[in-house]
Enzyme design. Structure first.
Site, short mmCIF file in Angstrom:
data_model
loop_
_atom_site.label_atom_id
_atom_site.label_comp_id
_atom_site.label_asym_id
_atom_site.label_seq_id
_atom_site.Cartn_x
_atom_site.Cartn_y
_atom_site.Cartn_z
N ASN A 8 -15.91 5.87 -5.01
CA ASN A 8 -15.87 4.80 -5.98
C ASN A 8 -16.61 3.54 -5.51
O ASN A 8 -17.39 2.94 -6.24
CB ASN A 8 -14.38 4.45 -6.14
N ASP A 16 -6.99 4.27 -4.52
CA ASP A 16 -7.69 4.13 -3.23
C ASP A 16 -8.31 5.52 -3.00
O ASP A 16 -8.50 6.26 -3.96
CB ASP A 16 -6.71 3.72 -2.11
N LYS A 69 0.87 -1.19 0.00
CA LYS A 69 0.00 0.00 0.00
C LYS A 69 0.89 1.23 0.00
O LYS A 69 2.02 1.17 0.49
CB LYS A 69 -0.88 0.02 1.25
N ALA A 115 -18.83 3.20 -2.89
CA ALA A 115 -20.25 3.45 -2.61
C ALA A 115 -21.05 3.51 -3.91
O ALA A 115 -22.15 2.95 -4.02
CB ALA A 115 -20.40 4.77 -1.86
P1 NDP Z 1 -12.98 7.75 -2.68
O1 NDP Z 1 -11.93 8.77 -2.59
O2 NDP Z 1 -13.61 7.51 -4.02
O3 NDP Z 1 -14.11 8.10 -1.61
C1 NDP Z 1 -13.87 8.17 -0.24
C2 NDP Z 1 -14.45 9.44 0.22
O4 NDP Z 1 -15.04 9.24 1.50
C3 NDP Z 1 -13.41 10.52 0.39
O5 NDP Z 1 -13.61 11.49 -0.60
C4 NDP Z 1 -13.65 11.06 1.78
O6 NDP Z 1 -13.85 12.48 1.84
C5 NDP Z 1 -14.95 10.46 2.17
N1 NDP Z 1 -14.99 10.27 3.59
C6 NDP Z 1 -13.97 10.25 4.45
N2 NDP Z 1 -14.41 10.09 5.69
C7 NDP Z 1 -15.74 9.98 5.59
C8 NDP Z 1 -16.77 9.78 6.51
N3 NDP Z 1 -16.49 9.65 7.81
N4 NDP Z 1 -18.03 9.70 6.10
C9 NDP Z 1 -18.30 9.81 4.80
N5 NDP Z 1 -17.37 10.02 3.86
C10 NDP Z 1 -16.12 10.10 4.26
O7 NDP Z 1 -12.45 6.39 -2.10
P2 NDP Z 1 -12.94 4.91 -2.37
O8 NDP Z 1 -14.40 4.85 -2.60
O9 NDP Z 1 -12.01 4.34 -3.38
O10 NDP Z 1 -12.58 4.23 -0.97
C11 NDP Z 1 -13.50 4.15 0.12
C12 NDP Z 1 -13.06 3.01 1.03
O11 NDP Z 1 -13.00 1.78 0.31
C13 NDP Z 1 -11.65 3.16 1.65
O12 NDP Z 1 -11.65 2.54 2.92
C14 NDP Z 1 -10.78 2.34 0.70
O13 NDP Z 1 -9.59 1.90 1.33
C15 NDP Z 1 -11.72 1.18 0.41
N6 NDP Z 1 -11.45 0.39 -0.79
C16 NDP Z 1 -11.32 0.95 -2.02
C17 NDP Z 1 -11.11 0.15 -3.14
C18 NDP Z 1 -11.03 0.71 -4.51
O14 NDP Z 1 -10.92 -0.07 -5.45
N7 NDP Z 1 -11.10 2.03 -4.70
C19 NDP Z 1 -10.97 -1.29 -3.03
C20 NDP Z 1 -11.21 -1.80 -1.69
C21 NDP Z 1 -11.42 -0.97 -0.64
P3 NDP Z 1 -12.81 13.47 2.59
O15 NDP Z 1 -11.66 13.57 1.66
O16 NDP Z 1 -13.54 14.73 2.73
O17 NDP Z 1 -12.43 12.90 3.92
O1 2IT Z 2 -8.00 -1.59 -0.76
C1 2IT Z 2 -7.93 -2.08 -1.91
O2 2IT Z 2 -8.06 -3.29 -2.09
C2 2IT Z 2 -7.72 -1.18 -3.03
N1 2IT Z 2 -7.66 0.02 -2.84
C3 2IT Z 2 -7.54 -1.73 -4.42
C4 2IT Z 2 -6.12 -2.16 -4.65
C5 2IT Z 2 -5.77 -2.60 -6.04
O3 2IT Z 2 -4.59 -2.92 -6.24
O4 2IT Z 2 -6.63 -2.63 -6.92
#
Ligand code: NDP
Ligand code: 2IT
Length: 445
Positions: A238, A164, A124, A240
Site C-alpha cells: 500500500n 497495516d 496497535k 510503496a
Molecule cells: P502491505 O501488506 O500492503 O505490504 C507490505 C508487504 O511487504 C508485505 O506483503 C510483505 O510481504 C512485504 N515485505 C515484508 N518484508 C519485506 C522485505 N524485506 N522486502 C520487501 N518486502 C517485504 O503493507 P503496507 O504497505 O501497508 O505497510 C508497509 C510498511 O508501512 C509497514 O512498516 C507498515 O507498518 C507501514 N505503514 C503502513 C501504513 C498504512 O497506512 N498502511 C501507514 C504507515 C506506515 P511478506 O508477507 O511476504 O513478508
Molecule cells: O502505521 C500506521 O500509521 C498505520 N498503519 C495506519 C494507522 C491508522 O490508524 O490509519
C-alpha cells in the site's frame, strides 16, 4: 533521566522484546535534554508512565479453513496511550507478529499521531495469521473470528483500528461487518473503509502521498527538487504503491521496487502502467515481485537482495522494520544518495541511522514521514462524525497541509547548531512534549 538504568529496568521487565526496546531507546536518546531541563516531567513520573502500555488484550482466534481443518492463531490489541484522543493505530496480520512488534508499533504511534495535529492516541494490534495463500472465504472467517474478541474493547470514542501489513480494505470490510452484526450499530469504528460505506477518498494512497510531500519539504531545505531524481523504493504494498504514484506525478524516476523474494531494478522507471501490473500481482496472493521482470523485458530481478545497492538520489524504504542496515546505509552514502525518507515503520536500524546522519544526509523517521496515513484516517473519522464526505482535492489538500506542518515542527525542534536538521530528534521531542503536557494536565491516572 538515566537512560542506561531505565533501559536495564525495561529489559528486565520485557525480556527479549527487541523491537520494543529499540523503539523506546531511540525516543529516550532524543528527549533526554528537554526531559532533564523540565523537572516537572520527572515529578509526574512521565517517562515511566509513557513507556508502559495502558493495557494489552491477547486472545485466541480459532477458525476453520476451507478443508474443515481447525487452526488457532493469537490476536493482540495494545492500547498504549490515550492522553490526546482515543487509541488509534493499525492491525497487522503477518506470521512475524508478536507482542514486541506490536508494542514497538503502538509506542511509535503515540508520537506519530501527536504530530498529525489531530486528536488521536496510540495503539496497535494484529495477529500471527498468515494471509498469504488463503482463500477469500478463509480471510473472511478469520476476520470475523478476530472481531469476535476485539469488539469488546473498541469504539468510535475508545479505540479505532485500521489497516497495516496484511490488512487492507477487504479485511477492514469483513471486520466492520462483524462489528456491526455484534453491536447492531453503524459507526466509524474502523478507518480504511470502502468508499461506499464510510471510507475517505485518498486514504489508500495517503501514506505514500504523505511520504513524498514530506520528502519534497526536506529537499526544499537544500534548494533541491524531486523532479528528475532517481528514487529507490522498497516493498510493493500500500505504502510503496502510493509513494511511486506520487513520485511519477512529480517527475521523479522510481528505479526499484521489492518483495520478500528480492528486488526489481527498472532503469526505464516504474511507470503508472507498471504500478498497475504490480497491484494486479498482489491479488494473486503470492506477494512476490519476480514476475515483473518477465512482463517488462528491460527490468531485472535481483533475488534475495535489497534495493539499497542501486545508485539513487533518494531512498524510500516502504516494506518493514529493520530492512535497511549499516551496510546498506554505507552503500547509499557511497553512491551519492542525498535523502532517506521512511515510508515503513522503523525500517532503518539504529546503526544505519547513525551513518546517514553522520554523513549529513536528509533523513526522516517513519513516525513523522509516514504520518499521512493515520492523519487521513483522522480525516475519515471527522467525516464519519459529520456524516458527510469531502471531495478528493479537499482531503488531499488537508493531507498536504498536515505534512507541511509536521515538517515545520520537526525542523523547529530538530535544528542543530551547524544547521543540520535532525528530524529524528525533532519528531520525538515535538510528539513527546504534546503528549507529556496532556498527561500532566490530566493528573496521575
Ligand atoms: P502491505 O501488506 O500492503 O505490504 C507490505 C508487504 O511487504 C508485505 O506483503 C510483505 O510481504 C512485504 N515485505 C515484508 N518484508 C519485506 C522485505 N524485506 N522486502 C520487501 N518486502 C517485504 O503493507 P503496507 O504497505 O501497508 O505497510 C508497509 C510498511 O508501512 C509497514 O512498516 C507498515 O507498518 C507501514 N505503514 C503502513 C501504513 C498504512 O497506512 N498502511 C501507514 C504507515 C506506515 P511478506 O508477507 O511476504 O513478508
Ligand atoms: O502505521 C500506521 O500509521 C498505520 N498503519 C495506519 C494507522 C491508522 O490508524 O490509519
Amino acid at each position: 533521566m538515566d537512560i542506561d538504568k531505565l533501559m536495564q529496568v525495561l529489559e528486565n521487565r520485557n525480556p527479549g522484546e527487541r523491537e520494543y526496546l529499540q523503539a523506546v531507546h531511540e525516543v529516550l536518546v532524543s528527549i533526554v535534554g528537554v526531559y532533564n531541563e523540565n523537572p516537572h516531567f520527572q515529578t509526574a513520573g512521565i517517562i515511566e508512565r509513557l513507556i508502559e502500555p495502558d493495557r494489552i488484550l491477547t486472545f485466541k482466534i480459532p477458525w476453520m479453513d476451507d478443508e474443515g481443518v481447525v487452526h488457532t492463531n493469537r490476536g493482540f490489541r495494545v492500547q498504549f496511550n490515550n492522553a490526546i484522543g482515543p487509541y488509534k493505530g493499525g492491525l497487522r496480520f503477518h506470521p512475524s507478529v508478536n507482542q514486541s512488534i506490536l508494542k514497538f508499533l503502538g509506542f511509535e504511534q503515540i508520537f506519530k499521531n501527536a504530530l498529525t495535529t489531530l486528536p488521536m492516541g496510540g495503539g496497535k494490534g494484529g495477529s500471527d495469521f498468515q494471509p498469504k495463500g488463503k482463500s477469500n472465504t478463509e480471510i473472511m472467517r478469520f476476520c470475523q473470528a478476530f472481531m469476535l474478541e476485539l469488539w469488546k474493547i473498541i469504539g468510535p470514542e475508545i479505540d479505532v483500528p485500521a489497516g497495516d501489513i496484511g490488512v487492507g480494505t477487504r479485511e477492514i470490510g469483513y471486520l466492520f461487518g462483524m462489528y456491526k452484526k455484534l453491536t447492531n450499530e453503524f459507526t466509524g469504528i474502523l478507518t480504511g473503509k470502502g468508499l461506499d460505506w464510510g471510507g475517505s477518498l485518498i486514504r489508500p494512497e495517503a501514506t505514500g502521498f504523505g511520504v513524498v510531500y514530506f520528502t519534497k519539504e526536506m529537499l526544499n531545505t537544500r534548494k533541491e527538487k524531486i523532479e528528475g531524481k532517481r528514487v529507490a523504493v522498497s516493498g510493493f504494498g500500500n505504502v510503496a504503491w502510493g509513494a511511486a504514484t506520487k513520485l511519477n506525478q512529480l517527475g521523479a524516476k522510481v528505479v526499484t521496487l521489492s518483495g520478500p523474494d528480492g528486488y526489481i531494478y527498472d532503469e526505464e522507471g516504474v511507470s503508472n502502467e507498471k504500478i498497475d501490473f504490480m497491484l494486479e500481482l498482489r491479488t494473486s496472493n503470492e506477494d512476490i515481485v519476480e514476475p515483473y521482470a518477465h512482463e517488462f523485458k528491460n527490468a531485472q530481478f535481483i533475488p534475495d537482495k535489497h534495493p539499497w545497492e542501486v545508485k539513487c538520489d533518494i531512498a524510500i524504504p516502504c516494506a518493514t522494520e529493520n530492512e535497511l542496515d549499516i551496510d546498506d546505509a554505507n552503500k547509499l552514502v557511497k553512491n551519492g544518495c542525498i535523502c532517506v525518507c521512511e515510508g515503513a515503520n522503523m525500517p532503518c536500524t539504529p546503526e544505519a541511522v547513525e551513518v546517514l546522519q553522520n554523513n549529513r544526509l536528509l533523513y526522516c523517521p517513519g513516525k513523522a514521514a509516514n504520518a499521512g496515513g493515520v492523519a487521513t484516517s483522522g480525516l475519515e473519522m471527522t467525516q464519519n462524525a459529520m456524516k458527510l464526505r469531502w471531495p478528493k482535492n479537499e482531503v488531499d489538500h488537508r493531507l498536504h497541509q498536515i505534512m507541511e506542518s509536521i515538517h515545520e515542527v520537526c525542523r523547529h525542534h530538530g535544528q542543530l547548531p551547524d544547521g543540520y536538521i535532525d528530524y529524528m530528534r525533532g519528531a520525538n521531542i515535538a510528539g513527546f512534549l504534546k503528549v507529556a503536557n496532556a498527561m500532566i494536565n490530566q493528573g496521575v491516572v
